[in-house]
Write a protein that holds these residues in place. Structure first.
Motif, mmCIF file in Angstrom:
data_model
loop_
_atom_site.group_PDB
_atom_site.id
_atom_site.type_symbol
_atom_site.label_atom_id
_atom_site.label_comp_id
_atom_site.label_asym_id
_atom_site.label_seq_id
_atom_site.Cartn_x
_atom_site.Cartn_y
_atom_site.Cartn_z
ATOM 1 N N ARG A 87 -57.952 -3.418 -32.935
ATOM 2 C CA ARG A 87 -58.515 -2.072 -33.046
ATOM 3 C C ARG A 87 -57.471 -1.028 -32.673
ATOM 4 O O ARG A 87 -56.498 -1.311 -31.972
ATOM 5 N N PRO A 90 -58.933 0.314 -27.263
ATOM 6 C CA PRO A 90 -59.341 -0.893 -26.534
ATOM 7 C C PRO A 90 -60.479 -1.621 -27.245
ATOM 8 O O PRO A 90 -61.317 -0.980 -27.900
ATOM 9 N N PRO A 91 -60.554 -2.959 -27.123
ATOM 10 C CA PRO A 91 -61.588 -3.732 -27.821
ATOM 11 C C PRO A 91 -63.018 -3.311 -27.483
ATOM 12 O O PRO A 91 -63.912 -3.436 -28.322
ATOM 13 N N SER A 92 -63.224 -2.814 -26.271
ATOM 14 C CA SER A 92 -64.589 -2.490 -25.841
ATOM 15 C C SER A 92 -65.030 -1.077 -26.212
ATOM 16 O O SER A 92 -66.195 -0.727 -26.039
ATOM 17 N N ARG A 93 -64.106 -0.267 -26.750
ATOM 18 C CA ARG A 93 -64.442 1.124 -27.033
ATOM 19 C C ARG A 93 -64.693 1.337 -28.524
ATOM 20 O O ARG A 93 -63.944 0.816 -29.357
#
Length: 213
Positions: A87, A90-93
């Motif tokens: 991405r 960050p992967p979590s955002r």
């Protein structure tokens, strides 16, 4: 890359359990005094992966063998999902159209290439992104999101093209957010699988290497 690259993704369930990451080539010369001279032989990092760790079942192994044969071993490249780095942020955002700066408008330029910058300051590393995931790219000019028909995105090359009447004005920040795959190929022409060892828990080695644009 077009003629020797297949726009297909390596089996996702296997890729998400694989291992790997960026590799750099640094030459180090140690002087008689003990001091070092270090020189980077590569301008860009290159990703290496081992997809074998992701194979947990015979069905998954069968799917990878079929994929290998269809790619003719090392002959044809393909897309690979890096579970850690796929991405613009960050992967979590969630993806935002302001994640990455990809250029500055001059009132005439209409084509911009997707890129991802690692770090900040003068030593930041800018990586070209050539394989965005179709439908995930969001683009903004000076923070205002721009969508079709004012622009189009080529998922094969990673180029963003603005319409003739929508070229970003001089000094405007052109930014983008996206998901992307890594263009890779098999780094072997031979896959050897010991079925007895596999059923006992040993995984085959399936090396992959990034194809640089």
């Amino acid at each position: 890359m077009a003629s020797d690259f297949h726009e297909v993704r390596f089996p996702l369930d296997v890729a998400l359990r694989g291992s790997g990451g960026p590799v750099r080539r640094t030459e180090i010369v140690t002087l008689a005094s003990g001091r070092e001279h270090r020189n980077s032989r590569w301008a860009n990092s290159r990703r290496r992966y081992d997809a074998g760790l992701g194979i947990r079942t015979l069905d998954a192994l069968h799917a990878v063998l079929g994929f290998f044969e269809e790619r003719r071993g090392r002959l044809y490249g393909f897309r690979y999902r890096d579970r850690i780095d796929h991405r613009s942020g960050p992967p979590s955002r969630p993806i935002a159209p302001t994640d990455q700066r990809i250029g500055t408008g001059d009132g005439a330029t209409r084509i911009f290439a997707l890129a991802k910058t690692y770090g900040s300051g003068p030593e930041a590393y800018r990586r070209a992104i050539a394989k965005p995931v179709a439908g995930t790219v969001r683009v903004a000019v000076n923070g205002a999101e721009v969508a079709a028909p004012k622009l189009s995105v080529d998922p094969v090359t990673g180029r963003v093209t603005f319409a003739a009447d929508a070229a970003p004005p001089p000094g405007a920040a052109v930014t983008a957010g996206f998901e992307f795959d890594v263009p890779v190929r098999f780094d072997t022409d031979e896959l050897t699988v010991d079925l007895a060892a596999f059923t006992a828990g040993e995984v085959p080695r399936i090396p992959l290497i990034e194809i640089l644009p």
